[in-house]
Design a protein around this motif. Sequence first.
Motif, PDB file in Angstrom:
ATOM      1  N   HIS A  31      58.212 -26.868 119.653  1.00 57.57           N
ATOM      2  CA  HIS A  31      58.645 -27.894 119.058  1.00 57.57           C
ATOM      3  C   HIS A  31      57.831 -28.705 118.071  1.00 57.57           C
ATOM      4  CE1 HIS A  31      61.775 -30.873 118.305  1.00 57.57           C
ATOM      5  NE2 HIS A  31      61.195 -31.924 118.884  1.00 57.57           N
ATOM      6  N   GLU A  32      56.793 -28.859 118.394  1.00 56.69           N
ATOM      7  CA  GLU A  32      55.782 -29.684 117.948  1.00 56.69           C
ATOM      8  C   GLU A  32      55.401 -28.887 116.546  1.00 56.69           C
ATOM      9  OE1 GLU A  32      52.130 -30.904 120.367  1.00 56.69           O
ATOM     10  OE2 GLU A  32      53.492 -32.172 121.370  1.00 56.69           O
ATOM     11  N   GLN A  33      55.229 -27.563 117.077  1.00 61.50           N
ATOM     12  CA  GLN A  33      54.864 -26.587 115.654  1.00 61.50           C
ATOM     13  C   GLN A  33      55.843 -26.724 114.603  1.00 61.50           C
ATOM     14  OE1 GLN A  33      51.623 -25.364 115.246  1.00 61.50           O
ATOM     15  NE2 GLN A  33      52.242 -24.719 113.294  1.00 61.50           N
ATOM     16  N   ASP A  34      57.145 -26.420 114.972  1.00 58.50           N
ATOM     17  CA  ASP A  34      58.404 -26.433 114.139  1.00 58.50           C
ATOM     18  C   ASP A  34      58.544 -27.685 113.414  1.00 58.50           C
ATOM     19  OD1 ASP A  34      58.963 -24.156 114.992  1.00 58.50           O
ATOM     20  OD2 ASP A  34      60.480 -24.721 116.289  1.00 58.50           O
ATOM     21  N   TYR A  35      58.154 -28.875 114.100  1.00 59.34           N
ATOM     22  CA  TYR A  35      58.173 -30.244 113.591  1.00 59.34           C
ATOM     23  C   TYR A  35      56.917 -30.339 112.345  1.00 59.34           C
ATOM     24  CZ  TYR A  35      58.448 -35.208 112.873  1.00 59.34           C
ATOM     25  OH  TYR A  35      58.620 -36.602 112.352  1.00 59.34           O
ATOM     26  N   LYS A  36      55.917 -29.835 112.833  1.00 63.48           N
ATOM     27  CA  LYS A  36      54.635 -29.634 111.718  1.00 63.48           C
ATOM     28  C   LYS A  36      55.102 -28.993 110.843  1.00 63.48           C
ATOM     29  CE  LYS A  36      51.032 -30.810 115.012  1.00 63.48           C
ATOM     30  NZ  LYS A  36      49.979 -30.102 115.731  1.00 63.48           N
ATOM     31  N   ASP A  37      55.880 -27.842 110.877  1.00 62.22           N
ATOM     32  CA  ASP A  37      56.236 -26.982 109.650  1.00 62.22           C
ATOM     33  C   ASP A  37      57.257 -27.675 108.997  1.00 62.22           C
ATOM     34  OD1 ASP A  37      54.478 -25.056 110.722  1.00 62.22           O
ATOM     35  OD2 ASP A  37      55.877 -23.671 111.786  1.00 62.22           O
ATOM     36  N   TYR A  38      57.942 -28.192 109.487  1.00 60.85           N
ATOM     37  CA  TYR A  38      59.342 -29.055 109.036  1.00 60.85           C
ATOM     38  C   TYR A  38      58.412 -29.809 107.823  1.00 60.85           C
ATOM     39  CZ  TYR A  38      63.162 -32.102 107.971  1.00 60.85           C
ATOM     40  OH  TYR A  38      64.009 -32.796 107.429  1.00 60.85           O
ATOM     41  N   ILE A  39      57.681 -30.708 108.503  1.00 53.28           N
ATOM     42  CA  ILE A  39      56.897 -31.931 107.897  1.00 53.28           C
ATOM     43  C   ILE A  39      56.083 -31.182 106.783  1.00 53.28           C
ATOM     44  CG2 ILE A  39      55.120 -33.660 107.951  1.00 53.28           C
ATOM     45  CD1 ILE A  39      56.334 -34.350 110.538  1.00 53.28           C
ATOM     46  N   LEU A  40      55.454 -30.259 106.856  1.00 52.42           N
ATOM     47  CA  LEU A  40      54.623 -29.543 105.860  1.00 52.42           C
ATOM     48  C   LEU A  40      55.446 -29.181 104.809  1.00 52.42           C
ATOM     49  CD1 LEU A  40      51.857 -27.396 107.546  1.00 52.42           C
ATOM     50  CD2 LEU A  40      51.849 -28.839 105.526  1.00 52.42           C
ATOM     51  N   SER A  41      56.616 -28.400 105.113  1.00 52.63           N
ATOM     52  CA  SER A  41      57.569 -27.878 104.149  1.00 52.63           C
ATOM     53  C   SER A  41      58.091 -29.175 103.232  1.00 52.63           C
ATOM     54  CB  SER A  41      58.544 -26.976 105.149  1.00 52.63           C
ATOM     55  OG  SER A  41      59.411 -27.955 105.486  1.00 52.63           O
ATOM     56  N   LYS A  42      58.311 -30.178 103.834  1.00 50.31           N
ATOM     57  CA  LYS A  42      58.808 -31.425 103.282  1.00 50.31           C
ATOM     58  C   LYS A  42      58.040 -31.883 102.118  1.00 50.31           C
ATOM     59  CE  LYS A  42      62.997 -32.648 104.734  1.00 50.31           C
ATOM     60  NZ  LYS A  42      64.034 -33.049 104.024  1.00 50.31           N
ATOM     61  N   ARG A  43      56.709 -31.792 102.731  1.00 46.53           N
ATOM     62  CA  ARG A  43      55.543 -32.460 101.823  1.00 46.53           C
ATOM     63  C   ARG A  43      55.241 -31.241 100.543  1.00 46.53           C
ATOM     64  NH1 ARG A  43      50.819 -34.196 105.992  1.00 46.53           N
ATOM     65  NH2 ARG A  43      51.672 -36.195 106.796  1.00 46.53           N
ATOM     66  N   GLU A  44      55.306 -29.969 101.207  1.00 45.30           N
ATOM     67  CA  GLU A  44      55.176 -29.036  99.933  1.00 45.30           C
ATOM     68  C   GLU A  44      56.180 -29.137  99.033  1.00 45.30           C
ATOM     69  OE1 GLU A  44      54.768 -25.189 101.850  1.00 45.30           O
ATOM     70  OE2 GLU A  44      52.683 -25.720 102.542  1.00 45.30           O
ATOM     71  N   GLY A  45      57.651 -29.482  99.488  1.00 44.73           N
ATOM     72  CA  GLY A  45      58.687 -29.506  98.452  1.00 44.73           C
ATOM     73  C   GLY A  45      58.466 -30.860  97.762  1.00 44.73           C
ATOM     74  N   ALA A  46      57.719 -31.926  98.151  1.00 42.89           N
ATOM     75  CA  ALA A  46      57.882 -32.982  97.603  1.00 42.89           C
ATOM     76  C   ALA A  46      56.621 -32.744  96.659  1.00 42.89           C
ATOM     77  CB  ALA A  46      57.148 -34.015  98.687  1.00 42.89           C
ATOM     78  N   VAL A  47      55.508 -32.147  96.914  1.00 34.71           N
ATOM     79  CA  VAL A  47      54.193 -32.010  96.094  1.00 34.71           C
ATOM     80  C   VAL A  47      54.901 -31.129  94.864  1.00 34.71           C
ATOM     81  CG1 VAL A  47      52.244 -30.661  95.941  1.00 34.71           C
ATOM     82  CG2 VAL A  47      52.481 -32.301  97.621  1.00 34.71           C
ATOM     83  N   LYS A  48      55.647 -30.195  95.249  1.00 33.20           N
ATOM     84  CA  LYS A  48      56.120 -29.178  93.941  1.00 33.20           C
ATOM     85  C   LYS A  48      57.183 -30.203  92.956  1.00 33.20           C
ATOM     86  CE  LYS A  48      56.370 -24.819  96.464  1.00 33.20           C
ATOM     87  NZ  LYS A  48      57.023 -23.791  97.019  1.00 33.20           N
ATOM     88  N   GLU A  49      57.699 -31.122  93.688  1.00 36.38           N
ATOM     89  CA  GLU A  49      58.586 -32.058  92.752  1.00 36.38           C
ATOM     90  C   GLU A  49      57.636 -32.626  92.008  1.00 36.38           C
ATOM     91  OE1 GLU A  49      61.670 -33.879  94.911  1.00 36.38           O
ATOM     92  OE2 GLU A  49      62.453 -32.061  95.800  1.00 36.38           O
ATOM     93  N   LEU A  50      56.725 -33.323  92.402  1.00 34.97           N
ATOM     94  CA  LEU A  50      56.017 -33.953  91.488  1.00 34.97           C
ATOM     95  C   LEU A  50      55.144 -33.168  90.602  1.00 34.97           C
ATOM     96  CD1 LEU A  50      53.967 -35.934  94.274  1.00 34.97           C
ATOM     97  CD2 LEU A  50      55.693 -36.919  92.510  1.00 34.97           C
TER      98      LEU A  50
END
Length: 142
Positions: free
Chosen positions: A123-142
């Motif tokens: 669950h923690e890994q999934d959450y971390k992956d989710y947060i990472l994917s959100k950050r990566e998505g936010a970084v790509k948008e920038l």
Amino acid sequence: MKEVIQRERDWIYNSKLDLVDKHAKLQEREIRLNIREASVKNQEIIFKSKETKLFKEQKEFDKFVIDFKEKEEKLNNEHFDLRLQLKSKDAWVKVEKDKLSEQQRELDNRKTSFEEYLAREKHEQDYKDYILSKREGAVKEL
């Protein structure tokens, strides 16, 4: 007088004959008595022989009975010992089963704890992956 003498002689002769006859009868009786005595002694010998044989057989039988009782007691003791061993083995098996049950419970508890730990980690890994994917998505948008 000749007649008297003859009668006396006849009487003496007849008396002697009677005595000889009585003596012969007495000897006959004595012989029969000796035969009876011999028969009685023979019966006594036979009786003593049978008595001795019975005594020996009784001793052998008594020995057999004693041996039988000793063997019976030995078998009873062995049976008792085997029953005690069986009871002690049954008790040992029960103790071992209880130990195994306790170990199984501990293993089940550890497995459950480990599965819960793995689920939390996932669950923690999934959450971390989710947060990472959100950050990566936010970084790509920038």
